[in-house]
Design a protein around this motif. Structure first.
Motif, PDB file in Angstrom:
ATOM      1  N   VAL A   4       0.859  -1.069   0.045  1.00  0.00           N
ATOM      2  CA  VAL A   4      -0.052   0.103  -0.279  1.00  0.00           C
ATOM      3  C   VAL A   4       0.719   1.266   0.126  1.00  0.00           C
ATOM      4  N   ALA A  15      -6.141   1.550 -10.980  1.00  0.00           N
ATOM      5  CA  ALA A  15      -6.616   2.805 -11.098  1.00  0.00           C
ATOM      6  C   ALA A  15      -5.329   3.826 -11.341  1.00  0.00           C
ATOM      7  N   MET A  68      -6.476  -0.935  -7.036  1.00  0.00           N
ATOM      8  CA  MET A  68      -5.827   0.329  -7.143  1.00  0.00           C
ATOM      9  C   MET A  68      -4.471   0.578  -8.020  1.00  0.00           C
TER      10      MET A  68
END
Lengths: 610, 88
Positions: free
Chosen positions: A292, A604, A601
């Motif tokens: 992340v 994106a 993610m």
């Protein structure tokens, strides 16, 4: 550079805390497991942040800023497709074998899965590489401290010769890193990596904020730069149309598959942090947690490079020029003369200056060369007033140290368990190995210092070493992939495949050459049969060749040799190991669910910055 | 491991944050902030760091107390955290 007492205070505080953590952990270091594996007791989030921090060494921070300034946002491929898929893979599929097999290191896993010779080969090459990498980190840090004139005022005050700054920087960093690892082992290294992670964020986030504000936000940055700088996929259909000089196939196979999986899935430097976590579930979550922040790191380390290019330097503060200019009395000269470096700088990036002549260095076509490595340091100096400048410098120094520390703990573990305990002194008491680990730390640091000094006398040593590492690392992933997912793979095959993969990398490098380079260290030293548009493309294809040769040979030889009993391979091979159960976990904590979220993610981000 | 990292880390950020905040208060309107786009970055970022340090410190302290309060019931299986992804 004008540092005030406040900046010094912040830096000193950091060093005090780093050593303090080492002292506080000392009393928990009772067995070799505590020292080398952090007792296998750390929570997943700590290991996860240490997982990316271990990789976030000096070359990374300085280098990513430099590439950002040179190539633009396309550099984030190294973080996005060049790391995230591999981190997801190692977390979801490979970690159960590393953690569950009870192996204490990656080479030890190779012995459990294959045989003694494969482990010995991997352990030796890995031990040598870690020592050299930490030496290179040390050298880079001392060089940067010299260039930034961090200690100059201190040295002048005490009447010490400025030439000692280099030695001082090396010795100080060695003592601090040695101190906290000697005391607290891997736990100490991991804790300090986490501390350093937060420091980097704390130091670089305001840098990006102030910098962006100054250039007029994202839209202002886009307006100030060429289009290709703010789009990561533009021109990727053809190697000649984009700044990296790579086409999408080379990028996705070479970087995203071979190199990145080879690094994140097999390098004990990062794997050791996941193996230190408190359960197999945590170990699987470690790389996923790490993914992340990794995804958003381009905005911290690459964006400053772009801002550095876009910053207009009408109000120049204490900007650094490249290299110590020995010749300060450069003659006032005609318009196109190369003796005025300021004329060729681009934003905050100065032109490279030849220290002997004081003139700007140029490439073969007469274009001036820019010193991109100064992008991040110059950003700090340009945008930060005293106070926060101390914080920014501390963040930079912290990144150098944790890069070294990760290498040193990886070295002491592999040395003690895989070399010393296996081949030199078997069956000693646990306290003996604990003591050995402490002294291996001292030895590792001394060898790193020797490397750092070797780098000062031989110009090419860093490039050469990194080249050799890439030859050794390139084929690795094929061995692990086949070992974990094909039960038929045999030890003889793995060993032969690994060695031939490295040979293939060497031969490929000897036969190809990037455009605009002369045969030699850049390749083509056998004869040139193919030429690549850029050095990066050559690197990627070297890796692809090494991987393929290893993969094919390992398969062929496995089919010709006798496989091991299936009962011996339980816990080591995918098809023979019970799948980890996930249904007792909350749905959002399941590794596969997190993995899908991460991929979404990632897609994106790539769409936003296409 | 028996030392919760959040305690020393929180302390460090608290001290550094305090130093920067105080410096920022004393240098309000100073010319040194010309380079940081006119923002008193020491004050702003000092407060952010103070807040972060405080949160970390408090989290570390409460989890420390919890561990001390309930003796571990003969299990070293850390799977107990059921669901909260952070572990402790």
């Amino acid at each position: 550079m004008d540092l005030t007492i406040i900046d010094w205070l912040i830096m000193l505080l950091y060093f005090a805390f780093v050593l303090g953590i080492g002292f506080a952990l000392k009393r928990f270091m009772k067995t070799s497991k505590d020292f080398f594996q952090a007792g296998r007791s750390l929570p997943a989030w700590i290991c996860g942040l240490a997982f990316i921090s271990a990789n976030l060494g000096a070359q990374e921070v300085i280098g990513m800023g430099a590439s950002g300034a040179k190539y633009g946002i396309a550099t984030s491929h190294f973080y996005w497709i060049g790391a995230i898929p591999a981190m997801i893979f190692v977390g979801v599929f490979m970690m159960p074998f590393y953690y569950g097999s009870k192996a204490r290191s990656v080479p030890e896993f190779l012995r459990l899965r294959f045989d003694e010779k494969t482990r010995a080969y991997n352990a030796c090459s890995f031990a040598v590489m870690t020592v050299f990498s930490s030496g290179i980190s040390m050298y880079a840090m001392a060089r940067l401290i010299q260039t930034l004139h961090v200690f100059d005022s201190l040295f002048l005050k005490f009447n010490l010769p400025l030439g000692w700054i280099f030695h001082f920087a090396i010795i100080i960093s060695a003592i601090i890193v040695l101190g906290y690892i000697f005391l607290g082992g891997l736990t100490s290294a991991i804790y300090n990596e986490v501390l350093q992670f937060f420091l980097i964020v704390a130091g670089f986030l305001p840098l990006v904020w102030v910098g962006l504000k100054n250039v007029g936000g994202w839209s202002g940055l886009k307006a100030a730069l060429p289009v290709a700088y703010t789009h990561s996929w533009r021109g990727m259909t053809n190697a000649h149309n984009n700044p990296l000089g790579v086409e999408w196939f080379g990028l996705s196979m070479g970087l995203a598959f071979v190199l990145s999986f080879g690094y994140w899935c097999t390098d004990f430097l990062v794997i050791q942090t996941a193996m230190a976590s408190d359960s197999e579930e945590s170990a699987r979550r470690v790389p996923l947690i790490a993914a992340v922040p990794k995804m958003f790191f381009p905005f911290l380390v690459i964006l400053p490079g772009l801002i550095a290019i876009a910053t207009t330097t009408t109000t120049q503060h204490a900007m650094l020029q490249s290299a110590p200019t020995l010749n300060t009395t450069a003659a006032p000269a005609a318009a196109n003369d190369l003796s005025d470096p300021t004329k060729f700088s681009k934003g905050l990036i100065p032109a490279k200056v030849n220290p002997v002549t004081g003139k700007v260095m140029t490439d073969e076509r007469g274009h001036p060369l820019l010193d991109y490595d100064l992008a991040i340091p110059n950003m700090l100096l340009h945008y930060f007033p005293t106070g926060i400048l101390g914080l920014g410098l501390t963040a930079l120094l912290a990144s150098f140290m944790s890069g070294m520390a990760g290498n040193v703990t990886a070295f002491n573990t592999v040395w003690t368990y895989d070399l010393y305990q296996s081949y030199i002194h078997k069956n000693a008491s646990d306290s003996h190995y604990l003591k050995m680990g402490r002294w291996a730390t001292v030895g590792g640091i001394l060898l790193s210092m020797a490397t750092a000094y070797a780098a000062t006398s031989f110009n090419n040593i860093m490039d050469t070493l990194q080249l050799v590492f890439s030859f050794v690392n390139a084929p690795l992933f094929a061995t692990f992939l086949l070992g974990m997912f094909w039960k038929r793979t045999t030890g003889h095959a793995a060993f032969t495949g690994l060695v031939s993969g490295t040979v293939a990398a060497v031969v490929h490098h000897g036969l190809t050459l990037p455009a605009d380079a002369h045969p030699g260290i850049h390749g083509g030293w056998i004869t040139v049969v193919h030429s690549y548009p850029s050095e990066m493309a050559q690197n990627f294809w070297t890796a692809i060749w090494a991987f393929s040769v290893n993969f094919i040979l390992t398969v062929i030889i496995s089919l010709m040799t006798k496989p091991r009993e299936e009962s011996e391979l339980v816990g080591l091979v995918y098809s023979l190991t019970p799948k980890p159960v996930e249904h007792h976990m909350a749905w959002y904590a399941r590794p596969k669910v997190i993995a899908v979220g991460l991929i979404a993610m990632l897609i994106a981000l790539n769409l936003i910055f296409r | 491991m028996n030392l919760d990292l959040r305690i020393p880390m929180g302390l460090m950020f608290l001290i550094v944050g305090a130093i920067m905040t105080i410096l920022g208060l004393f240098t309000r309107g100073s010319v040194i902030y010309e380079r940081s786009a006119g923002m008193n970055i020491n004050l702003i970022w000092g407060v952010v760091m103070l807040a972060f340090g405080l949160i970390m410190f408090l989290l570390g302290r409460t989890s420390d107390k919890r561990v001390a309060a309930e003796p571990v019931e003969g299990t070293n299986r850390p799977l107990g955290g059921r669901g909260h992804g952070m572990g402790h």
